[in-house]
Design a protein around this motif. Structure first.
Motif, PDB file in Angstrom:
ATOM      1  N   PRO A   1      36.441  42.367  55.570  1.00 13.98           N
ATOM      2  CA  PRO A   1      35.352  43.348  55.487  1.00 13.98           C
ATOM      3  C   PRO A   1      34.749  43.373  54.090  1.00 13.98           C
ATOM      4  N   GLU A   2      33.477  43.584  54.022  1.00 15.72           N
ATOM      5  CA  GLU A   2      32.781  43.622  52.742  1.00 15.72           C
ATOM      6  C   GLU A   2      33.068  44.941  52.040  1.00 15.72           C
ATOM      7  N   LEU A   3      33.482  44.835  50.780  1.00 16.83           N
ATOM      8  CA  LEU A   3      33.802  46.023  49.998  1.00 16.83           C
ATOM      9  C   LEU A   3      32.522  46.672  49.489  1.00 16.83           C
ATOM     10  N   SER A   4      32.597  47.968  49.354  1.00 20.26           N
ATOM     11  CA  SER A   4      31.476  48.680  48.750  1.00 20.26           C
ATOM     12  C   SER A   4      31.456  48.421  47.242  1.00 20.26           C
ATOM     13  N   ASP A   5      30.384  48.817  46.586  1.00 20.99           N
ATOM     14  CA  ASP A   5      30.279  48.601  45.137  1.00 20.99           C
ATOM     15  C   ASP A   5      31.362  49.352  44.383  1.00 20.99           C
ATOM     16  N   THR A   6      31.698  50.555  44.833  1.00 23.58           N
ATOM     17  CA  THR A   6      32.749  51.335  44.165  1.00 23.58           C
ATOM     18  C   THR A   6      34.110  50.673  44.322  1.00 23.58           C
ATOM     19  N   GLU A   7      34.416  50.207  45.548  1.00 20.27           N
ATOM     20  CA  GLU A   7      35.700  49.537  45.783  1.00 20.27           C
ATOM     21  C   GLU A   7      35.782  48.218  45.026  1.00 20.27           C
ATOM     22  N   LEU A   8      34.697  47.458  45.007  1.00 13.06           N
ATOM     23  CA  LEU A   8      34.699  46.186  44.286  1.00 13.06           C
ATOM     24  C   LEU A   8      34.872  46.408  42.792  1.00 13.06           C
ATOM     25  N   ARG A   9      34.236  47.418  42.261  1.00 16.14           N
ATOM     26  CA  ARG A   9      34.369  47.709  40.829  1.00 16.14           C
ATOM     27  C   ARG A   9      35.803  48.097  40.481  1.00 16.14           C
ATOM     28  N   GLY A  10      36.410  48.957  41.275  1.00 16.26           N
ATOM     29  CA  GLY A  10      37.789  49.365  41.017  1.00 16.26           C
ATOM     30  C   GLY A  10      38.777  48.219  41.144  1.00 16.26           C
ATOM     31  N   ALA A  11      38.581  47.347  42.143  1.00 18.47           N
ATOM     32  CA  ALA A  11      39.487  46.214  42.317  1.00 18.47           C
ATOM     33  C   ALA A  11      39.398  45.244  41.137  1.00 18.47           C
ATOM     34  N   LEU A  12      38.195  44.994  40.644  1.00 25.64           N
ATOM     35  CA  LEU A  12      38.040  44.098  39.494  1.00 25.64           C
ATOM     36  C   LEU A  12      38.696  44.685  38.248  1.00 25.64           C
ATOM     37  N   GLU A  13      38.523  45.958  38.016  1.00 27.56           N
ATOM     38  CA  GLU A  13      39.134  46.588  36.841  1.00 27.56           C
ATOM     39  C   GLU A  13      40.655  46.539  36.920  1.00 27.56           C
ATOM     40  N   ALA A  14      41.213  46.743  38.120  1.00 29.07           N
ATOM     41  CA  ALA A  14      42.667  46.712  38.264  1.00 29.07           C
ATOM     42  C   ALA A  14      43.231  45.327  37.971  1.00 29.07           C
ATOM     43  N   ILE A  15      42.550  44.289  38.436  1.00 23.65           N
ATOM     44  CA  ILE A  15      43.033  42.926  38.185  1.00 23.65           C
ATOM     45  C   ILE A  15      42.906  42.571  36.718  1.00 23.65           C
ATOM     46  N   LEU A  16      41.777  42.943  36.094  1.00 24.74           N
ATOM     47  CA  LEU A  16      41.562  42.582  34.697  1.00 24.74           C
ATOM     48  C   LEU A  16      42.535  43.293  33.761  1.00 24.74           C
ATOM     49  N   LEU A  17      43.127  44.386  34.183  1.00 24.80           N
ATOM     50  CA  LEU A  17      44.092  45.094  33.337  1.00 24.80           C
ATOM     51  C   LEU A  17      45.437  44.380  33.260  1.00 24.80           C
ATOM     52  N   VAL A  18      45.745  43.520  34.238  1.00 22.60           N
ATOM     53  CA  VAL A  18      47.075  42.898  34.280  1.00 22.60           C
ATOM     54  C   VAL A  18      47.035  41.410  33.953  1.00 22.60           C
ATOM     55  N   VAL A  19      45.867  40.811  33.806  1.00 25.00           N
ATOM     56  CA  VAL A  19      45.814  39.381  33.511  1.00 25.00           C
ATOM     57  C   VAL A  19      46.220  39.139  32.064  1.00 25.00           C
ATOM     58  N   ASP A  20      46.877  37.992  31.815  1.00 19.60           N
ATOM     59  CA  ASP A  20      47.280  37.630  30.455  1.00 19.60           C
ATOM     60  C   ASP A  20      46.431  36.512  29.881  1.00 19.60           C
ATOM     61  N   GLU A  21      45.410  36.071  30.638  1.00 19.28           N
ATOM     62  CA  GLU A  21      44.472  35.067  30.152  1.00 19.28           C
ATOM     63  C   GLU A  21      43.163  35.257  30.903  1.00 19.28           C
ATOM     64  N   PRO A  22      42.068  34.757  30.364  1.00 20.91           N
ATOM     65  CA  PRO A  22      40.778  34.936  31.044  1.00 20.91           C
ATOM     66  C   PRO A  22      40.800  34.336  32.450  1.00 20.91           C
ATOM     67  N   VAL A  23      40.232  35.057  33.388  1.00 23.50           N
ATOM     68  CA  VAL A  23      40.184  34.633  34.777  1.00 23.50           C
ATOM     69  C   VAL A  23      38.725  34.421  35.171  1.00 23.50           C
ATOM     70  N   SER A  24      38.469  33.362  35.910  1.00 23.75           N
ATOM     71  CA  SER A  24      37.103  33.004  36.261  1.00 23.75           C
ATOM     72  C   SER A  24      36.584  33.849  37.421  1.00 23.75           C
ATOM     73  N   GLU A  25      35.276  33.804  37.594  1.00 22.31           N
ATOM     74  CA  GLU A  25      34.646  34.558  38.681  1.00 22.31           C
ATOM     75  C   GLU A  25      35.049  34.003  40.047  1.00 22.31           C
ATOM     76  N   LEU A  26      35.235  32.681  40.141  1.00 22.70           N
ATOM     77  CA  LEU A  26      35.625  32.076  41.406  1.00 22.70           C
ATOM     78  C   LEU A  26      37.008  32.544  41.857  1.00 22.70           C
ATOM     79  N   VAL A  27      37.935  32.624  40.927  1.00 25.24           N
ATOM     80  CA  VAL A  27      39.285  33.095  41.268  1.00 25.24           C
ATOM     81  C   VAL A  27      39.247  34.551  41.719  1.00 25.24           C
ATOM     82  N   LEU A  28      38.490  35.378  41.020  1.00 24.18           N
ATOM     83  CA  LEU A  28      38.365  36.786  41.421  1.00 24.18           C
ATOM     84  C   LEU A  28      37.748  36.917  42.808  1.00 24.18           C
ATOM     85  N   ALA A  29      36.752  36.086  43.105  1.00 23.81           N
ATOM     86  CA  ALA A  29      36.121  36.148  44.417  1.00 23.81           C
ATOM     87  C   ALA A  29      37.086  35.717  45.520  1.00 23.81           C
TER      88      ALA A  29
END
Length: 311
Positions: free
Chosen positions: A128-156
């Motif tokens: 299911p397609e996430l709303s803008d609010t859900e997508l924003r929160g999911a991206l912030e949660a992942i970026l808080l735990v990464v130990d190296e830069p992550v690409s847009e393709l991996v996040l998608a």
């Protein structure tokens, strides 16, 4: 009457005899009962001749197997079963069995039974397609735990969302952090995205992380790292020739720190080649090595004279 006269009379009678189907029909008048009775009881000379000389009957042709059913429709059931078994022995297909190339429904096989023989795999349902609010929160949660830069393709791929939505959302998040004045920022580095502290708060971060310990690189390590960054891929002998001193120990230190790594061998000499790592770009806040500043402004004015003196 003598025997000769009797034979002559019988021969004449046989020659004059006419078959019944060739005789002319009698008139339609009803005969008297007496005449009928006389015709029945009185023997005719032709009858006597037939009794004395019966006609020869020709033998009937032998009946074929296919004519038995037509000639004798009331034959025994056992004979029919035997003929049926004979037809089945000839290899004729059984009506109950499906013929090769025939569909299961035409052969009498139920649709449900035929479908059960095939392995049907249902196609995976799209996420299911996430709303803008859900997508924003999911991206912030992942970026808080990464130990190296992550690409847009991996996040998608992780979020099962199109990459066309992830890139603009990351830009929006980065602009929002900057506008709100947070102590951290979302920045693109080393081909990906990661959260970093802002430069204006670097002093406080150093106090907390270093706690009085010095992790600075030596002058020799900085010079060697600069040669690798601008000349990569480069061998140890080439680095030593540029610096004018042996740099084997410094190379090992940079490899241990994760700033330099091996990237193959040279074709002619077979020596190892070295290049900078993703950690190097991350530490300098660069996306690629193409963003390194040019060396021309940092070179001395008498660089040609120094080069001639070294020769």
């Amino acid at each position: 009457m003598s025997d000769e006269d009797r034979r002559d009379s019988l021969a004449d009678q046989a020659a004059a005899w006419v078959p019944p189907w060739e005789r002319p029909r009698p008139p339609a008048t009803e005969p008297d009962n007496a005449d009928v009775a006389s015709d029945i009881t009185a023997p005719s000379p032709a009858t006597d001749d037939l009794a004395a000389h019966p006609p020869v009957q020709e033998p009937e042709p032998a009946a074929l197997p296919g004519d038995l059913d037509r000639s004798n429709p009331d034959r025994d059931e056992s004979d029919r079963d035997e003929s049926d078994r004979t037809e089945s022995d000839r290899g004729e297909p059984d009506p109950g069995e499906p013929v090769v190339g025939e569909s299961s429904e035409a052969a009498g096989v139920p649709r449900r039974q035929a479908a059960g023989r095939r392995r049907v795999t249902a196609a995976p349902e799209p996420a299911p397609e996430l709303s803008d609010t859900e997508l924003r929160g999911a991206l912030e949660a992942i970026l808080l735990v990464v130990d190296e830069p992550v690409s847009e393709l991996v996040l998608a791929q992780v979020l099962e969302q199109p990459a066309e939505r992830v890139g603009p959302m990351l830009d929006e998040i980065a602009a929002g952090y900057t506008a709100a004045g947070h102590g951290f920022e979302l920045r693109r580095a080393a081909g990906g995205w990661r959260l970093y502290t802002r430069p204006e708060y670097a002093t406080y971060v150093e106090r907390f992380v270093l706690d009085g310990q010095s992790v600075r690189l030596t002058q020799a390590a900085l010079e060697t790292l600069a040669v690798v960054a601008y000349k990569q891929p480069v061998t140890r002998s080439r680095i030593s020739a540029i610096r004018g001193v042996n740099c084997d120990g410094v190379i090992r230190t940079l490899v241990t720190r994760g700033l330099v790594e091996e990237c193959g061998t040279e074709t002619d000499s077979g020596a190892f080649l070295y290049k900078t790592t993703t950690l190097f770009l991350e530490k300098l806040g660069l996306n690629t090595v193409d963003e390194l500043p040019p060396l021309a402004p940092f070179l001395p004015d008498d660089v040609e004279e120094l080069a001639d003196a070294t020769r």
